[in-house]
Design an enzyme around this catalytic site. Structure first.
Site, PDB file in Angstrom:
ATOM      1  N   ARG A  96     -14.845  -9.549   7.822  1.00  0.00           N
ATOM      2  CA  ARG A  96     -13.614  -9.057   8.479  1.00  0.00           C
ATOM      3  C   ARG A  96     -13.810  -9.026   9.990  1.00  0.00           C
ATOM      4  O   ARG A  96     -12.895  -9.336  10.748  1.00  0.00           O
ATOM      5  CB  ARG A  96     -13.283  -7.666   7.944  1.00  0.00           C
ATOM      6  CG  ARG A  96     -11.896  -7.156   8.277  1.00  0.00           C
ATOM      7  CD  ARG A  96     -11.607  -5.980   7.371  1.00  0.00           C
ATOM      8  NE  ARG A  96     -10.755  -4.965   7.930  1.00  0.00           N
ATOM      9  CZ  ARG A  96      -9.458  -4.850   7.681  1.00  0.00           C
ATOM     10  NH1 ARG A  96      -8.867  -5.717   6.893  1.00  0.00           N
ATOM     11  NH2 ARG A  96      -8.742  -3.873   8.211  1.00  0.00           N
TER      12      ARG A  96
ATOM     13  N   LYS B 110       0.852  -1.184   0.000  1.00  0.00           N
ATOM     14  CA  LYS B 110       0.000   0.000   0.000  1.00  0.00           C
ATOM     15  C   LYS B 110       0.883   1.226   0.000  1.00  0.00           C
ATOM     16  O   LYS B 110       1.555   1.503   0.978  1.00  0.00           O
ATOM     17  CB  LYS B 110      -0.922   0.013   1.225  1.00  0.00           C
ATOM     18  CG  LYS B 110      -2.182  -0.801   1.071  1.00  0.00           C
ATOM     19  CD  LYS B 110      -3.121  -0.539   2.232  1.00  0.00           C
ATOM     20  CE  LYS B 110      -4.437  -1.254   2.036  1.00  0.00           C
ATOM     21  NZ  LYS B 110      -5.378  -1.002   3.159  1.00  0.00           N
TER      22      LYS B 110
ATOM     23  N   TYR C  72     -13.891  -5.106  21.059  1.00  0.00           N
ATOM     24  CA  TYR C  72     -13.945  -6.571  21.067  1.00  0.00           C
ATOM     25  C   TYR C  72     -13.329  -7.179  22.322  1.00  0.00           C
ATOM     26  O   TYR C  72     -13.334  -8.388  22.481  1.00  0.00           O
ATOM     27  CB  TYR C  72     -13.209  -7.124  19.829  1.00  0.00           C
ATOM     28  CG  TYR C  72     -13.833  -6.692  18.537  1.00  0.00           C
ATOM     29  CD1 TYR C  72     -15.013  -7.266  18.073  1.00  0.00           C
ATOM     30  CD2 TYR C  72     -13.244  -5.683  17.763  1.00  0.00           C
ATOM     31  CE1 TYR C  72     -15.593  -6.862  16.886  1.00  0.00           C
ATOM     32  CE2 TYR C  72     -13.818  -5.278  16.561  1.00  0.00           C
ATOM     33  CZ  TYR C  72     -14.980  -5.871  16.139  1.00  0.00           C
ATOM     34  OH  TYR C  72     -15.557  -5.469  14.950  1.00  0.00           O
TER      35      TYR C  72
END
Length: 244
Positions: free
Chosen positions: A211, A150, A243
């Site tokens: 994802r 990237k 999470y």
């Protein structure tokens, strides 16, 4: 600004080593978000980023940041005493994401491209844009790794053993998904993935949902948040805090 964190912690009395580490983590994350420029606008942006976290995590981070801001004000390094306020919480908290049984994804499908897209996201946490631009030359099946590029950055991602037979037949191409040597568009990927997910009985799922399932599986395996962020190509663990 970052070097002031250690000075701030040195002046705090009675903190355990674990507490100091927690303060340091929260304050470094705070500066990662706002940069070196403290302003009302930057603090509001940081404040909004906290809204996805648990209330207990929000309170901890806000408390640490406000103490640090007051410290900077006392030392004359800030002309204004800034203070972060907790946002008003919604009446209903967002339900915790559910870990789904997606073992059926490994079965044969009438939409093989959509199936492989889904598996690459689910098993490796890759973005569709990363998958579509991934060149076969950046995949090493012998070492079970692939390289994601990237701009000027790149990361190495491990390939799960189960995916090796899925990728092996594609190694004589330029891209994993291609037509006449050219990569497919995001619209094509969306249609293929959507068709496969409907076939498997998960029409509500999306690339983002897959994802998230990758993240939940990593958490289930007790993988450290920093390691998960690294796998996903994230600069911080901010978006993964919910999470915990």
């Amino acid at each position: 600004m970052r070097d002031r964190i250690s000075v701030f912690l040195e002046e705090k009395q009675g903190l355990s080593a674990n507490s100091k580490q927690s303060y340091k983590y929260d304050l470094e994350q705070f500066l990662d978000m706002i940069g070196e420029q403290i302003s009302e606008t930057n603090l509001k942006i940081y404040q909004s980023q906290l809204s996805s976290l648990k209330i207990s995590a929000q309170k901890r981070k806000v408390s640490a940041c406000n103490q640090f801001l007051y410290f900077l004000y006392q030392k004359g390094e800030l002309k204004t005493f800034y203070r972060i306020e907790l946002l008003k919480q919604a009446e209903q908290q967002q339900a915790k994401p559910e870990l789904l049984d997606l073992e059926s994804f490994w079965q044969e499908s009438d939409f093989p491209e959509g199936r492989l897209l889904a598996l690459l996201i689910l098993e490796m946490g890759l973005l569709p844009s990363e998958i579509l631009t991934l060149k076969v030359a950046d995949i090493n099946l012998d070492f079970q790794v692939l390289r994601i590029k990237k701009a000027s950055q790149q990361r190495i991602v491990a390939i799960p053993m189960r995916l090796l037979p899925e990728l092996a037949p594609l190694m004589d191409q330029t891209y994993i998904f291609e037509k006449s040597g050219k990569a497919y568009s995001r619209q094509w990927a969306f249609r293929q993935l959507e068709a496969f997910l409907k076939e498997r009985g998960f029409p509500e799922l999306s690339a983002q949902g897959l994802r998230e399932q990758f993240i939940l599986r990593q958490m289930e395996e007790k993988v450290d948040l920093y390691e998960i962020a690294k796998k996903l190509g994230l600069k911080t663990v901010m978006t993964l805090e919910k999470y915990r």
